[in-house]
Motif scaffolding. Structure first.
Motif, PDB file in Angstrom:
ATOM      1  N   THR A 264      22.967  97.394  84.455  1.00  0.00           N
ATOM      2  CA  THR A 264      24.172  97.843  84.329  1.00  0.00           C
ATOM      3  C   THR A 264      25.270  96.716  84.449  1.00  0.00           C
ATOM      4  O   THR A 264      25.348  96.183  85.757  1.00  0.00           O
ATOM      5  CB  THR A 264      24.398  99.294  85.297  1.00  0.00           C
ATOM      6  N   PHE A 265      26.420  96.836  83.704  1.00  0.00           N
ATOM      7  CA  PHE A 265      27.502  95.713  83.724  1.00  0.00           C
ATOM      8  C   PHE A 265      28.877  96.495  83.792  1.00  0.00           C
ATOM      9  O   PHE A 265      28.863  97.356  82.566  1.00  0.00           O
ATOM     10  CB  PHE A 265      27.457  94.755  82.500  1.00  0.00           C
ATOM     11  N   VAL A 266      29.525  96.749  84.613  1.00  0.00           N
ATOM     12  CA  VAL A 266      30.827  97.911  84.387  1.00  0.00           C
ATOM     13  C   VAL A 266      31.843  96.833  84.699  1.00  0.00           C
ATOM     14  O   VAL A 266      32.203  95.917  85.834  1.00  0.00           O
ATOM     15  CB  VAL A 266      30.917  98.715  85.781  1.00  0.00           C
ATOM     16  N   LEU A 267      33.078  96.856  83.629  1.00  0.00           N
ATOM     17  CA  LEU A 267      33.999  96.187  83.697  1.00  0.00           C
ATOM     18  C   LEU A 267      35.365  96.640  84.163  1.00  0.00           C
ATOM     19  O   LEU A 267      35.466  97.883  83.795  1.00  0.00           O
ATOM     20  CB  LEU A 267      34.488  95.527  82.210  1.00  0.00           C
ATOM     21  N   ILE A 268      36.060  96.202  85.200  1.00  0.00           N
ATOM     22  CA  ILE A 268      37.051  96.910  85.771  1.00  0.00           C
ATOM     23  C   ILE A 268      38.491  96.471  84.687  1.00  0.00           C
ATOM     24  O   ILE A 268      38.812  95.355  84.766  1.00  0.00           O
ATOM     25  CB  ILE A 268      37.441  96.353  87.079  1.00  0.00           C
ATOM     26  N   SER A 269      38.914  97.538  83.929  1.00  0.00           N
ATOM     27  CA  SER A 269      39.942  97.149  82.843  1.00  0.00           C
ATOM     28  C   SER A 269      41.105  97.693  83.446  1.00  0.00           C
ATOM     29  O   SER A 269      41.315  98.201  84.599  1.00  0.00           O
ATOM     30  CB  SER A 269      39.395  97.732  81.879  1.00  0.00           C
ATOM     31  N   THR A 270      41.871  97.902  82.615  1.00  0.00           N
ATOM     32  CA  THR A 270      43.446  98.079  82.894  1.00  0.00           C
ATOM     33  C   THR A 270      44.371  98.928  81.866  1.00  0.00           C
ATOM     34  O   THR A 270      43.873  98.976  80.832  1.00  0.00           O
ATOM     35  CB  THR A 270      44.300  96.781  83.301  1.00  0.00           C
ATOM     36  N   ASP A 271      45.152  99.784  82.215  1.00  0.00           N
ATOM     37  CA  ASP A 271      46.029 100.674  81.304  1.00  0.00           C
ATOM     38  C   ASP A 271      46.817  99.643  80.593  1.00  0.00           C
ATOM     39  O   ASP A 271      47.201  99.837  79.277  1.00  0.00           O
ATOM     40  CB  ASP A 271      46.914 101.504  81.987  1.00  0.00           C
ATOM     41  N   LYS A 272      46.915  98.213  81.068  1.00  0.00           N
ATOM     42  CA  LYS A 272      47.866  97.260  80.317  1.00  0.00           C
ATOM     43  C   LYS A 272      47.069  96.902  78.785  1.00  0.00           C
ATOM     44  O   LYS A 272      47.567  96.273  78.068  1.00  0.00           O
ATOM     45  CB  LYS A 272      48.211  96.298  81.195  1.00  0.00           C
ATOM     46  N   ALA A 273      45.824  97.178  78.788  1.00  0.00           N
ATOM     47  CA  ALA A 273      45.009  96.968  77.675  1.00  0.00           C
ATOM     48  C   ALA A 273      45.327  97.751  76.398  1.00  0.00           C
ATOM     49  O   ALA A 273      44.804  97.520  75.482  1.00  0.00           O
ATOM     50  CB  ALA A 273      43.512  96.925  78.225  1.00  0.00           C
ATOM     51  N   VAL A 274      45.982  98.873  76.701  1.00  0.00           N
ATOM     52  CA  VAL A 274      46.417  99.724  75.522  1.00  0.00           C
ATOM     53  C   VAL A 274      47.835  99.139  75.102  1.00  0.00           C
ATOM     54  O   VAL A 274      48.675  99.261  75.621  1.00  0.00           O
ATOM     55  CB  VAL A 274      46.413 101.040  76.298  1.00  0.00           C
ATOM     56  N   ARG A 275      47.839  99.095  73.864  1.00  0.00           N
ATOM     57  CA  ARG A 275      49.018  98.531  73.035  1.00  0.00           C
ATOM     58  C   ARG A 275      49.537  97.518  73.824  1.00  0.00           C
ATOM     59  O   ARG A 275      50.938  97.515  74.291  1.00  0.00           O
ATOM     60  CB  ARG A 275      49.781  99.744  72.746  1.00  0.00           C
ATOM     61  N   PRO A 276      49.024  96.605  74.153  1.00  0.00           N
ATOM     62  CA  PRO A 276      49.614  95.547  75.282  1.00  0.00           C
ATOM     63  C   PRO A 276      50.877  94.812  74.950  1.00  0.00           C
ATOM     64  O   PRO A 276      51.067  94.613  73.509  1.00  0.00           O
ATOM     65  CB  PRO A 276      48.442  94.371  75.638  1.00  0.00           C
ATOM     66  N   THR A 277      51.708  94.665  75.892  1.00  0.00           N
ATOM     67  CA  THR A 277      52.848  93.792  75.421  1.00  0.00           C
ATOM     68  C   THR A 277      52.892  92.776  76.277  1.00  0.00           C
ATOM     69  O   THR A 277      54.016  91.952  76.464  1.00  0.00           O
ATOM     70  CB  THR A 277      54.088  94.811  75.978  1.00  0.00           C
ATOM     71  N   ASN A 278      51.653  92.232  76.675  1.00  0.00           N
ATOM     72  CA  ASN A 278      51.940  90.813  77.563  1.00  0.00           C
ATOM     73  C   ASN A 278      50.417  90.113  77.399  1.00  0.00           C
ATOM     74  O   ASN A 278      49.436  90.838  77.031  1.00  0.00           O
ATOM     75  CB  ASN A 278      52.128  91.269  79.010  1.00  0.00           C
ATOM     76  N   THR A 279      50.314  88.917  77.660  1.00  0.00           N
ATOM     77  CA  THR A 279      48.931  88.330  77.842  1.00  0.00           C
ATOM     78  C   THR A 279      48.042  88.772  78.727  1.00  0.00           C
ATOM     79  O   THR A 279      46.746  88.963  78.148  1.00  0.00           O
ATOM     80  CB  THR A 279      49.292  86.756  77.999  1.00  0.00           C
ATOM     81  N   MET A 280      48.381  89.339  79.711  1.00  0.00           N
ATOM     82  CA  MET A 280      47.224  89.810  80.734  1.00  0.00           C
ATOM     83  C   MET A 280      46.577  91.082  79.940  1.00  0.00           C
ATOM     84  O   MET A 280      45.432  91.038  79.830  1.00  0.00           O
ATOM     85  CB  MET A 280      47.864  90.096  82.029  1.00  0.00           C
ATOM     86  N   GLY A 281      47.252  92.058  79.458  1.00  0.00           N
ATOM     87  CA  GLY A 281      46.922  93.211  78.940  1.00  0.00           C
ATOM     88  C   GLY A 281      45.973  92.554  77.527  1.00  0.00           C
ATOM     89  O   GLY A 281      44.797  93.440  77.429  1.00  0.00           O
ATOM     90  N   ALA A 282      46.673  92.000  76.905  1.00  0.00           N
ATOM     91  CA  ALA A 282      45.707  91.561  75.564  1.00  0.00           C
ATOM     92  C   ALA A 282      44.479  90.864  75.814  1.00  0.00           C
ATOM     93  O   ALA A 282      43.198  91.151  75.319  1.00  0.00           O
ATOM     94  CB  ALA A 282      46.688  90.358  74.795  1.00  0.00           C
TER      95      ALA A 282
END
Length: 637
Positions: free
Chosen positions: A409-427
């Motif tokens: 099992t591999f679980v990635l900790i992602s972020t709400d900033k990945a949704v329609r991102p407005t910044n490089t981190m979210g992208a």
């Protein structure tokens, strides 16, 4: 006398107590005879030995019962009950011994034993209560003398239960705070006296603050739910007082409460978010009796994952971290738990696929929680290629290592900033999700590893969180900086987020994107106002130019947006956990994605930020940068 007795060493105090009891025992026996016979009793010679036997028999029983281990200052009903049991046991054994001798049985009326027991209870218990009264009286005089020399701030205690009364007693002894009254919602307690202090209703709060010049209120309701504490905090916001709180109820129940434990209000209480009980089989599914590795183990989320994982009985826990100091700190913390679970600390970057694979094979890793990432939005915006390298290629290399090492099992900790991102981190985080989704969909690449992604918003107290920043700014007298008066964020405590990540990872079937229910969004400016008020300060603005602390609006930072989102589309389904949802996201097939990855890798290798930005724009749905990349080009990139 109380002060003299108080200043004696403890062995001397015990010796004095034993001597007094030794004298009280034969005296109580003589007095029992006198009261029973109605005369000034003079024992005959053949009876004198029972007056010697009584203390010789009683003192060892009193010692064994723990009468001389009790601290007089804190003596209470438990100690009185101990005295009663000791006296009863002595009286029973004493009466049996005396009645055994026929020549004495007739000389001792049987009611004498009961009368002596009552008198002895009064003597032994009364002497200790008198000593306690003298000590408390001496403490009171000492407190007055200290108070005359230095100012001790008055404090109101909200909550007249066990926690509140214990806190009041400790504060009186510490001379650091001066409790003046209790506030409680229970109408039956109003106007009652507890430890010399009166209990008032909430409607008397303003009068009490004015009367006693109170600047501090202690919230002593550790058993109340977060929603109830949030309601009380909203009520107290309107008063110019500094609100603090007691620690966890378990610390109070186990007697570990000290004045130094009084702390600032838990920010989670401001949100009023009640945590949901975890589903135990989901917590244990990927952890119990399995080898678990956490990347970024020394970070905010990574370290909390480690704390919870080690209590779920893994066969071993591997800490994978690039920062030596962070690795050292979490290693020490876990070692202090003294649990019989092997913990292995591994220094390394997630970009080193060979090392990640070697570590996975060496320890037979079954589950990976991939928390290693660059998360600070403005910093990643200014360092585009490093953000891409760590967040995209770090995830890619870790995932490939997991496949090669046959990790389950591999679980990635992602972020709400990945949704329609407005910044490089979210992208970059959304690109990392696309990589794992492609692996999960590919029939040629996908082997035994199950990939799962979990998105959530801001966590309270994490590195870069506004909460510690606001606390620091308030402590320095302000100003408190807020980027925009309309900015909102979702918040969750770190322990709750980590527990939900573990449970969501256990529900994944492969390629799942899970979204955590973050509750209601919070306006950051409202959070700032509440923290200022509950710290005992007023806000300085146009309406109140003489206030204490100003809120300064600094404007949105590079790549920051007003509103965070958790979903891309509307195709969302519920799961067995009420706080976890499954989102259906569009996927880029591996053959197409691998070409994009090669282009991104080439741009990254040549430090071509413009090219890398263009690739992200073409690949990530809804990626609309809020700032031009040219604004941040230069030495940073």
């Amino acid at each position: 006398m109380g002060l003299w007795f108080l200043n004696r060493p403890r062995p001397i105090k015990r010796t004095i107590s034993v001597i007094l009891d030794f004298l009280a025992i034969p005296f109580s026996l003589w007095l029992a005879f006198s009261l029973r016979l109605g005369e000034f009793y003079i024992p005959p010679n053949q009876q004198l030995w029972i007056f010697v036997l009584a203390p010789v028999l009683a003192i060892p029983i009193f010692i064994k019962s723990g009468l001389y281990r009790a601290i007089i200052r804190y003596i209470g009903m438990d100690a009185i009950w101990t005295i009663a049991r000791a006296v009863f046991l002595y009286s029973l054994i004493f009466s049996v011994i005396v009645l055994t001798f026929n020549d004495l049985a007739g000389l001792v009326p049987r009611t004498v034993y009961a009368i002596q027991a009552i008198i002895l209870m009064l003597f032994v218990g009364g002497s200790r209560m008198i000593a306690r009264w003298l000590i408390v009286k001496s403490d009171h005089h000492l407190w007055k003398e200290v108070n005359a020399v230095r100012y001790i701030p008055p404090v109101l205690i909200y909550g007249a239960g066990r926690a509140g009364t214990q806190a009041a007693a400790l504060m009186k002894l510490s001379n650091q705070m001066r409790p003046v009254a209790f506030i409680d919602d229970n109408v039956t307690l109003w106007r009652q006296q507890i430890n010399g202090m009166t209990v008032y209703g909430v409607d008397q709060l303003a009068k009490l603050i004015e009367r006693f010049k109170v600047r501090d209120i202690l919230l002593a309701m550790p058993s109340a739910g977060r929603r109830r504490r949030s309601e009380i905090l909203k009520l107290l916001e309107h008063y110019p007082v500094h609100v603090r709180t007691l620690p966890d109820l378990m610390d109070i129940a186990e007697g570990r409460l000290e004045v130094s434990d009084i702390q600032e209000v838990d920010i989670a209480d401001l949100l009023g978010r009640e945590p949901v009980a975890p589903i135990n089989n989901l917590l244990s599914k990927n952890i119990t009796d399995k080898a678990v590795m956490v990347t970024g183990a020394g970070g905010s989320i990574g370290s909390e994952l480690c704390r919870q994982i080690i209590h779920l009985s893994p066969s071993c826990l591997v800490l994978y971290e690039a920062s030596e100091i962070n690795l050292y700190q979490i290693e020490r913390e876990l070692a202090s738990l003294a649990l019989d679970i092997p913990v292995y600390s591994m220094l390394g970057t997630v970009l080193n696929q060979q090392r990640v694979e070697m570590v996975c094979r060496r320890f037979g890793v079954n589950t990976i929680y991939h928390a290693a990432a660059y998360k600070h939005v403005p910093i990643v915006e200014r360092n585009t290629n490093e953000g891409i390298r760590n967040n995209v290629f770090g995830t890619l290399h870790c995932a490939q290592a997991a496949i090669d090492a046959e990790v389950e099992t591999f679980v990635l900790i992602s972020t709400d900033k990945a949704v329609r991102p407005t910044n490089t981190m979210g992208a970059t985080k959304r690109f990392a999700e696309l990589v794992l989704q492609a692996f999960a969909e590919s029939k040629t690449l996908y082997n035994k590893t199950r990939f799962t992604m979990v998105r959530f918003g801001n966590v309270l107290g994490s590195s870069g969180s506004v909460v510690p920043l606001f606390r620091d700014q308030i402590a320095k007298g302000g100003p408190v900086t807020v980027t925009d008066p309309e900015i909102i964020r979702y918040f969750m405590t770190i322990p709750e987020a980590a527990a939900l990540v573990i449970q969501a990872g256990a529900m994944g079937k492969g390629g799942d994107v899970f979204v955590l229910d973050m509750g209601e969004p919070v306006k950051i400016v409202d959070l700032a106002r509440r923290m200022i008020h509950l710290s005992g300060f007023t806000i300085r603005d146009n309406d109140n130019p003489n206030g204490d602390i100003e809120i300064d609006y600094t404007g949105l930072r590079p790549g920051e947006k007003l509103y965070e989102e958790l979903l891309i589309g509307d195709n969302v389904s519920a799961t067995e956990h009420e706080k976890i949802m499954r989102a259906e996201e569009c996927v880029i097939e591996w053959p197409a994605l691998v070409k994009i990855i090669r282009e991104l890798e080439l741009a990254n290798k040549h430090d071509d930020c413009q090219k890398a930005r263009a690739i992200l724009l073409d690949t990530i749905d809804g990626f609309i940068p809020q700032c031009e990349l040219s604004d941040w080009l230069g030495n940073d990139n």
